[in-house]
Design a protein around this motif. Sequence first.
Motif, PDB file in Angstrom:
ATOM      1  N   ILE A 141     -78.293  20.974  15.768  1.00  0.00           N
ATOM      2  CA  ILE A 141     -78.178  22.170  16.012  1.00  0.00           C
ATOM      3  C   ILE A 141     -77.384  22.876  14.858  1.00  0.00           C
ATOM      4  CG2 ILE A 141     -77.353  24.439  17.414  1.00  0.00           C
ATOM      5  CD1 ILE A 141     -78.081  22.831  20.020  1.00  0.00           C
ATOM      6  N   GLU A 142     -78.145  23.314  13.708  1.00  0.00           N
ATOM      7  CA  GLU A 142     -77.324  23.941  13.004  1.00  0.00           C
ATOM      8  C   GLU A 142     -76.921  25.257  13.036  1.00  0.00           C
ATOM      9  OE1 GLU A 142     -77.452  25.620   8.240  1.00  0.00           O
ATOM     10  OE2 GLU A 142     -79.145  24.437   9.077  1.00  0.00           O
ATOM     11  N   ALA A 143     -75.516  25.485  13.425  1.00  0.00           N
ATOM     12  CA  ALA A 143     -75.417  27.034  13.943  1.00  0.00           C
ATOM     13  C   ALA A 143     -75.087  27.885  12.788  1.00  0.00           C
ATOM     14  CB  ALA A 143     -73.847  26.902  14.688  1.00  0.00           C
ATOM     15  N   SER A 144     -75.243  29.210  12.951  1.00  0.00           N
ATOM     16  CA  SER A 144     -75.044  30.259  12.151  1.00  0.00           C
ATOM     17  C   SER A 144     -73.328  30.275  11.461  1.00  0.00           C
ATOM     18  CB  SER A 144     -75.222  31.689  12.509  1.00  0.00           C
ATOM     19  OG  SER A 144     -74.192  31.971  13.171  1.00  0.00           O
ATOM     20  N   GLY A 145     -73.200  30.480  10.329  1.00  0.00           N
ATOM     21  CA  GLY A 145     -71.771  30.388   9.743  1.00  0.00           C
ATOM     22  C   GLY A 145     -70.804  31.368  10.521  1.00  0.00           C
ATOM     23  N   LEU A 146     -71.384  32.111  11.639  1.00  0.00           N
ATOM     24  CA  LEU A 146     -70.491  32.860  12.318  1.00  0.00           C
ATOM     25  C   LEU A 146     -70.526  32.589  13.959  1.00  0.00           C
ATOM     26  CD1 LEU A 146     -71.402  36.462  10.674  1.00  0.00           C
ATOM     27  CD2 LEU A 146     -69.417  34.995  10.181  1.00  0.00           C
ATOM     28  N   ALA A 147     -70.874  31.685  14.116  1.00  0.00           N
ATOM     29  CA  ALA A 147     -71.100  31.244  15.587  1.00  0.00           C
ATOM     30  C   ALA A 147     -69.768  30.457  15.995  1.00  0.00           C
ATOM     31  CB  ALA A 147     -72.227  29.975  15.854  1.00  0.00           C
ATOM     32  N   GLU A 148     -69.573  30.405  17.230  1.00  0.00           N
ATOM     33  CA  GLU A 148     -68.393  29.941  17.953  1.00  0.00           C
ATOM     34  C   GLU A 148     -68.815  28.764  18.414  1.00  0.00           C
ATOM     35  OE1 GLU A 148     -65.306  30.615  18.530  1.00  0.00           O
ATOM     36  OE2 GLU A 148     -65.302  32.603  17.548  1.00  0.00           O
ATOM     37  N   PRO A 149     -68.127  27.433  17.921  1.00  0.00           N
ATOM     38  CA  PRO A 149     -68.708  26.113  18.085  1.00  0.00           C
ATOM     39  C   PRO A 149     -68.719  25.980  19.681  1.00  0.00           C
ATOM     40  CG  PRO A 149     -67.472  26.263  15.983  1.00  0.00           C
ATOM     41  CD  PRO A 149     -67.468  27.526  16.910  1.00  0.00           C
ATOM     42  N   GLN A 150     -67.174  26.203  20.252  1.00  0.00           N
ATOM     43  CA  GLN A 150     -67.079  25.825  21.587  1.00  0.00           C
ATOM     44  C   GLN A 150     -68.224  26.362  22.509  1.00  0.00           C
ATOM     45  OE1 GLN A 150     -64.475  28.102  20.403  1.00  0.00           O
ATOM     46  NE2 GLN A 150     -63.911  29.311  22.070  1.00  0.00           N
ATOM     47  N   GLU A 151     -68.795  27.503  22.080  1.00  0.00           N
ATOM     48  CA  GLU A 151     -69.679  28.076  23.143  1.00  0.00           C
ATOM     49  C   GLU A 151     -71.028  27.171  23.244  1.00  0.00           C
ATOM     50  OE1 GLU A 151     -69.181  30.657  24.950  1.00  0.00           O
ATOM     51  OE2 GLU A 151     -67.418  31.101  24.437  1.00  0.00           O
TER      52      GLU A 151
END
Length: 356
Positions: A101-111
Motif C-alpha cells: 500500500i503506497e500511502a499518499s505523502g500526507l497519510a497517517e501511517p498508524q491509521e
Amino acid sequence: MRQPSPGQRQIPVVVLAGFLGSGKTTLLNHLLHRSGGSRIGAIVNDFGAIEIDAMAVAGALGDSTVSLGNGCLCCAVDASELDSYLERLARPDAGIDVIVIEASGLAEPQELVRMLLASEHPGIVYGGLVEVVDAAEFDDTRVKHPELDRHLALADLVVVNKLDRADDRDRVLGLVHGLADRAAVVVPAVYGRIDPEFLFDCKPSEERVGQLSFDDLHDGDDTEGHAGHLHTAYDSLSFVSEVPLDPRRLMQFLDSRPEGLYRIKGYVDFGAHDVRNRYAVHAVGRFLRFYPEPWAGDPRLTQLVLIGSGIDAPALGKELEACRSDAPHTADEHGMWGVLRYVQNPDEQDPEDPGL
C-alpha cells in the motif's frame, strides 16, 4: 484480523509511507524491476485528483494495481472498504506474493496499520510499515511536521533516501537511528535502491505487532477525528491541459513558485518544442528536475498535481493556464533551454527513477 483456515496462504500487506517527495514511488518501481520473480501487487493512494503516482506504477504492474486518487486513504475508507480493495489483489488466481500500500505523502501511517490489523480478510496479514525519509529535506520536514518523529518510531523498516543530496549524511543517519524503534531496520539508499528482500523480510514480530496495535497506535486516538492529520494542513491543485505549455512561461511560473508550494509532480507536453517526448516534472521544496521520456501512445496532455500549505490554488491554476500556448512553433531554438537546465546529464540520471 480474522484467522485463516488450515492450510490457507496469507499474503503480507506492507504499508509504504513517507512525506511528500521522499521517493516512495521511485522505491516501489525499483522493487518491481528487481523482484526476482516474486509478484507484487500495489494499492496506490495519490493526494490529488490526477493519479500521477498510479500512472508511474501501473506500467510495471499491469492489472496488479489498485489506484485511489483524490483523497487520503486513512480518511477515505474504513477497514471493510479496504478489505474490498485487498480482495482484488489477494485472490488465489492473481498469484501475488506481497501487496504494497503506497500511502499518499500526507497519510497517517498508524491509521493504515490500524485498518490492516482490523481487517476481516482471512487471506492477508499485516507485513510491516516501511517509512521513506528524504535525507536532503529531513531537518526542514521535522521542523514543519514534528509528528514525523512518531512515524519513524512506528516503522519496521526505515529507508533513508536521497543520501547523495544530503550535505551531512552521517548526521542524518544517526538522527534517524535515534528516532526509529530499536526493532526497526534502517537502510541508506540513493534513488530508492534497496534489496527487494527487505520488502519481504520487514514483517514485524508478534511482540512488535502487539505494541503497534495496543500502545503506539492508540497514541493521539480519534478523539479529534482527522483534524490532526498532516493532510488537513495542505491543499492540492490538479491541472490538466490538452493545449501544450510554453516552456518559457512554465519556467517563469516554477521560478516564482511560492514557498508554501512544497510538491509538484506530473507530466508536461511542450508540443512542437519537443514532439517526441513528454517531460515528467518533479519538484520538492526548491529542488526541481525534468525527465524527458518518449510518448508511447499516451494522450498528449499536461497533467500536474501541486500540493502545498497556505497556497492560493485558484490563483496558481490561472497562472498555469497562462502558460498554455497553441501557437505554431517558430524558430525559437532557445525556448527549451530553461527546462533543459533541470534535465540531468544522461550519465547521471537513474533509468528507473521516474522522478515521482
